[in-house]
Design a protein around this motif. Sequence first.
Motif, PDB file in Angstrom:
ATOM      1  N   ASP A   1     -24.744 -59.856 -21.856  1.00  0.00           N
ATOM      2  CA  ASP A   1     -25.583 -58.871 -21.168  1.00  0.00           C
ATOM      3  C   ASP A   1     -24.824 -58.235 -20.012  1.00  0.00           C
ATOM      4  N   LEU A   2     -25.426 -57.208 -19.442  1.00  0.00           N
ATOM      5  CA  LEU A   2     -24.855 -56.517 -18.278  1.00  0.00           C
ATOM      6  C   LEU A   2     -25.784 -56.693 -17.078  1.00  0.00           C
ATOM      7  N   GLY A   3     -26.357 -57.888 -16.974  1.00  0.00           N
ATOM      8  CA  GLY A   3     -27.360 -58.155 -15.944  1.00  0.00           C
ATOM      9  C   GLY A   3     -26.789 -58.623 -14.631  1.00  0.00           C
ATOM     10  N   ILE A   4     -27.564 -59.460 -13.932  1.00  0.00           N
ATOM     11  CA  ILE A   4     -27.216 -59.878 -12.568  1.00  0.00           C
ATOM     12  C   ILE A   4     -26.134 -60.941 -12.540  1.00  0.00           C
ATOM     13  N   GLY A   5     -25.875 -61.596 -13.679  1.00  0.00           N
ATOM     14  CA  GLY A   5     -24.838 -62.619 -13.728  1.00  0.00           C
ATOM     15  C   GLY A   5     -25.301 -63.951 -13.154  1.00  0.00           C
ATOM     16  N   ILE A   6     -24.431 -64.961 -13.298  1.00  0.00           N
ATOM     17  CA  ILE A   6     -24.723 -66.313 -12.808  1.00  0.00           C
ATOM     18  C   ILE A   6     -23.532 -66.779 -11.982  1.00  0.00           C
ATOM     19  N   SER A   7     -23.789 -67.243 -10.780  1.00  0.00           N
ATOM     20  CA  SER A   7     -22.694 -67.699  -9.913  1.00  0.00           C
ATOM     21  C   SER A   7     -22.085 -68.977 -10.477  1.00  0.00           C
TER      22      SER A   7
ATOM     23  N   ASN B   1     -19.291 -61.780 -17.773  1.00  0.00           N
ATOM     24  CA  ASN B   1     -19.015 -60.607 -18.599  1.00  0.00           C
ATOM     25  C   ASN B   1     -18.281 -59.556 -17.763  1.00  0.00           C
ATOM     26  N   THR B   2     -17.664 -58.596 -18.427  1.00  0.00           N
ATOM     27  CA  THR B   2     -16.967 -57.490 -17.754  1.00  0.00           C
ATOM     28  C   THR B   2     -17.650 -56.173 -18.112  1.00  0.00           C
ATOM     29  N   PRO B   3     -18.017 -55.337 -17.159  1.00  0.00           N
ATOM     30  CA  PRO B   3     -17.775 -55.414 -15.717  1.00  0.00           C
ATOM     31  C   PRO B   3     -18.765 -56.290 -14.956  1.00  0.00           C
ATOM     32  N   ARG B   4     -19.891 -56.638 -15.579  1.00  0.00           N
ATOM     33  CA  ARG B   4     -20.880 -57.486 -14.913  1.00  0.00           C
ATOM     34  C   ARG B   4     -21.714 -58.184 -15.987  1.00  0.00           C
ATOM     35  N   GLY B   5     -22.485 -59.177 -15.535  1.00  0.00           N
ATOM     36  CA  GLY B   5     -23.370 -59.863 -16.483  1.00  0.00           C
ATOM     37  C   GLY B   5     -22.801 -61.203 -16.931  1.00  0.00           C
ATOM     38  N   THR B   6     -23.379 -61.721 -18.011  1.00  0.00           N
ATOM     39  CA  THR B   6     -23.052 -63.059 -18.496  1.00  0.00           C
ATOM     40  C   THR B   6     -22.875 -63.046 -20.010  1.00  0.00           C
TER      41      THR B   6
END
Length: 287
Positions: free
Chosen positions: A221-227, A275-280
């Motif tokens: 996905d291109l979501g908020i991501g996980i630290s 994920n690149t550029p953002r997400g998981t």
Amino acid sequence: MRPLTIFYVIVFYVIAQLFWWATLLIAYNPVRKWMVVGEGVVFLSLMTLGAIMLHKAFNRERRMNVQKKNFLLSVTHELKSPLASIKLYLQTIMKRDLDKETQRGFIRKSLLDIERLDDMVENMLLASKIENNSYSFPKENFNFSELVDRVVGRLQIHVCSKEALVTNIEPDVFVEGDKFSLSAVVSNLIENAVKYSAECDPIFVGVSKLPNGKVSFKVADLGIGISDEEKPKIFNRFYRVGSEETRKTKGTGLGLFIVKQVLDNHQAQIKVKDNTPRGTVFEVLLD
């Protein structure tokens, strides 16, 4: 906090008594000073270790109680929202003279809400059975590509008015496993990606056979991501990513717990990557 306060008071009292009696014994018999000191150090070390372990147990129990409370609140909200929606659609159909197309639209939306409720109930039942070791995971050889394609087709209409789930599914990839629980894995990973993505952002779903014989199932996905700090915790029961933005999303905290439990039973791996550029990116590797 009250039990913890009582616990600390008792610990302090016991340690104070230890020092008091040690002082009296040394004053009464100075020759045995080092024996008393040695035994006191051993007792104090064991007491400290026990206090630390109990402190951790108290904190763990407190966190679990908070998570259970949040879970009950989430479930209540998750149940009330679709039920209220279904009730409103049905009341509108009953009270107003609507054309057939509008009625069909309302019924279609009601069925989607019923599917959502059904998925949530199935998740809770499966999580309960897994925890109680009452689910047998009946294994069979089945077409995993068809299963993923069917789940994607069902979820596609929930995501967006346009095709938000972008697939790259290699045909006729077979696996040996429990079809029902692996279907829950696929659903939960895709729904999780949708939940933490902006509306209509593309979700990439892929199935492929790797050269080493393993089957790869990916959801990106291109979501908020996980630290990195939270990645090891996301598969815990009731755990939800803790940012303010995440807390606004719907969910019970059971989805990824079920995913991990099912995959562990299948001796399968799951990897969580940025994920690149953002997400998981979640990648499942099945034999």
